[in-house]
Design a protein around this motif. Structure first.
Motif, PDB file in Angstrom:
ATOM      1  N   GLY A  27       3.735 -54.590  24.157  1.00 13.19           N
ATOM      2  CA  GLY A  27       4.899 -55.350  23.726  1.00 13.19           C
ATOM      3  C   GLY A  27       5.884 -55.637  24.848  1.00 13.19           C
ATOM      4  N   ASP A  28       6.947 -56.350  24.495  1.00  7.90           N
ATOM      5  CA  ASP A  28       7.944 -56.761  25.487  1.00  7.90           C
ATOM      6  C   ASP A  28       8.543 -55.582  26.248  1.00  7.90           C
ATOM      7  N   LEU A  29       8.894 -54.515  25.538  1.00  5.97           N
ATOM      8  CA  LEU A  29       9.543 -53.388  26.201  1.00  5.97           C
ATOM      9  C   LEU A  29       8.639 -52.781  27.268  1.00  5.97           C
ATOM     10  N   ARG A  30       7.361 -52.629  26.972  1.00  6.13           N
ATOM     11  CA  ARG A  30       6.433 -52.058  27.962  1.00  6.13           C
ATOM     12  C   ARG A  30       6.346 -52.977  29.176  1.00  6.13           C
ATOM     13  N   ILE A  31       6.207 -54.269  28.946  1.00  3.49           N
ATOM     14  CA  ILE A  31       6.067 -55.207  30.069  1.00  3.49           C
ATOM     15  C   ILE A  31       7.356 -55.286  30.876  1.00  3.49           C
ATOM     16  N   VAL A  32       8.497 -55.232  30.197  1.00  2.00           N
ATOM     17  CA  VAL A  32       9.776 -55.247  30.917  1.00  2.00           C
ATOM     18  C   VAL A  32       9.903 -54.016  31.815  1.00  2.00           C
ATOM     19  N   ARG A  33       9.332 -52.895  31.395  1.00  2.00           N
ATOM     20  CA  ARG A  33       9.341 -51.702  32.259  1.00  2.00           C
ATOM     21  C   ARG A  33       8.572 -51.967  33.556  1.00  2.00           C
ATOM     22  N   PHE A  34       7.465 -52.698  33.457  1.00  2.00           N
ATOM     23  CA  PHE A  34       6.727 -53.062  34.666  1.00  2.00           C
ATOM     24  C   PHE A  34       7.564 -54.009  35.532  1.00  2.00           C
ATOM     25  N   ARG A  36      10.894 -54.127  35.649  1.00  2.00           N
ATOM     26  CA  ARG A  36      11.949 -53.327  36.282  1.00  2.00           C
ATOM     27  C   ARG A  36      11.387 -52.519  37.446  1.00  2.00           C
ATOM     28  N   GLY A  37      10.212 -51.945  37.239  1.00  2.00           N
ATOM     29  CA  GLY A  37       9.586 -51.151  38.294  1.00  2.00           C
ATOM     30  C   GLY A  37       9.208 -51.970  39.516  1.00  2.00           C
ATOM     31  N   ASN A  38       9.108 -53.271  39.329  1.00  2.00           N
ATOM     32  CA  ASN A  38       8.778 -54.182  40.432  1.00  2.00           C
ATOM     33  C   ASN A  38       9.971 -55.050  40.824  1.00  2.00           C
ATOM     34  N   GLN A  48       0.429 -54.917  38.146  1.00  2.00           N
ATOM     35  CA  GLN A  48       0.521 -53.525  37.716  1.00  2.00           C
ATOM     36  C   GLN A  48       0.163 -53.398  36.231  1.00  2.00           C
ATOM     37  N   PHE A  49       0.616 -54.321  35.417  1.00  2.00           N
ATOM     38  CA  PHE A  49       0.276 -54.317  33.989  1.00  2.00           C
ATOM     39  C   PHE A  49      -1.236 -54.490  33.823  1.00  2.00           C
TER      40      PHE A  49
END
Length: 143
Positions: A27-34, A36-38, A48-49
């Motif tokens: 979902g969006d939250l998981r992808i947004v974490r990637f 932010r990490g980048n 990375q995803f």
């Protein structure tokens, strides 16, 4: 969220092959974490995803066994489950509460970690330690 949608679309074939393409996984939250990490770099986050998805596809036990063993557990139940499996030389409390914004509070006593004792003296294999790391992350993202 538009960028997250583009990243997800790029990996639609891999997502379709997952046993459990749940919101906390793709979902969006998981992808947004990637993202932010980048530091917002779409290409880096997408790569990375993609590696994250590839790992899940190459190791189906992440979804069939590891994820299934923790998803749905309430915090106290998860802590009991986790502590029964944690290597005695690792100093981590994977759930010490939740912040007002919903983020999980984790306590890691890095200074208390004695890596010389991480050898297999406790009868816990390196793979079991790694699987527990995966389980902890699965629960965090779900909770």
């Amino acid at each position: 969220l538009e960028v997250a949608g583009r990243i997800r679309h790029r990996w639609n074939r891999e997502i379709a092959r997952l046993q459990d393409p749940a919101r906390d996984v793709v979902g969006d939250l998981r992808i947004v974490r990637f993202l932010r990490g980048n530091k917002g770099d779409e290409k880096g986050a997408s790569e990375q995803f993609g590696r994250f998805l590839t790992t899940r596809l190459e190791r189906p036990e992440i979804e069939s066994r590891i994820r299934a063993s923790v998803i749905g557990r309430e915090p106290d139940d998860f802590l009991e489950w986790y502590n029964a499996r944690q290597h005695p030389c690792l100093c981590c409390c994977p759930y010490a509460g939740t912040r007002a914004d919903g983020h999980v509070i984790v306590v890691v006593r890095a200074g208390a970690l004695d890596s010389s004792k991480l050898e297999n003296r406790a009868g816990i294999s390196e793979q079991e330690v790694l699987d527990l790391d995966v389980a902890r992350a699965e629960w965090w993202h779900w909770h």
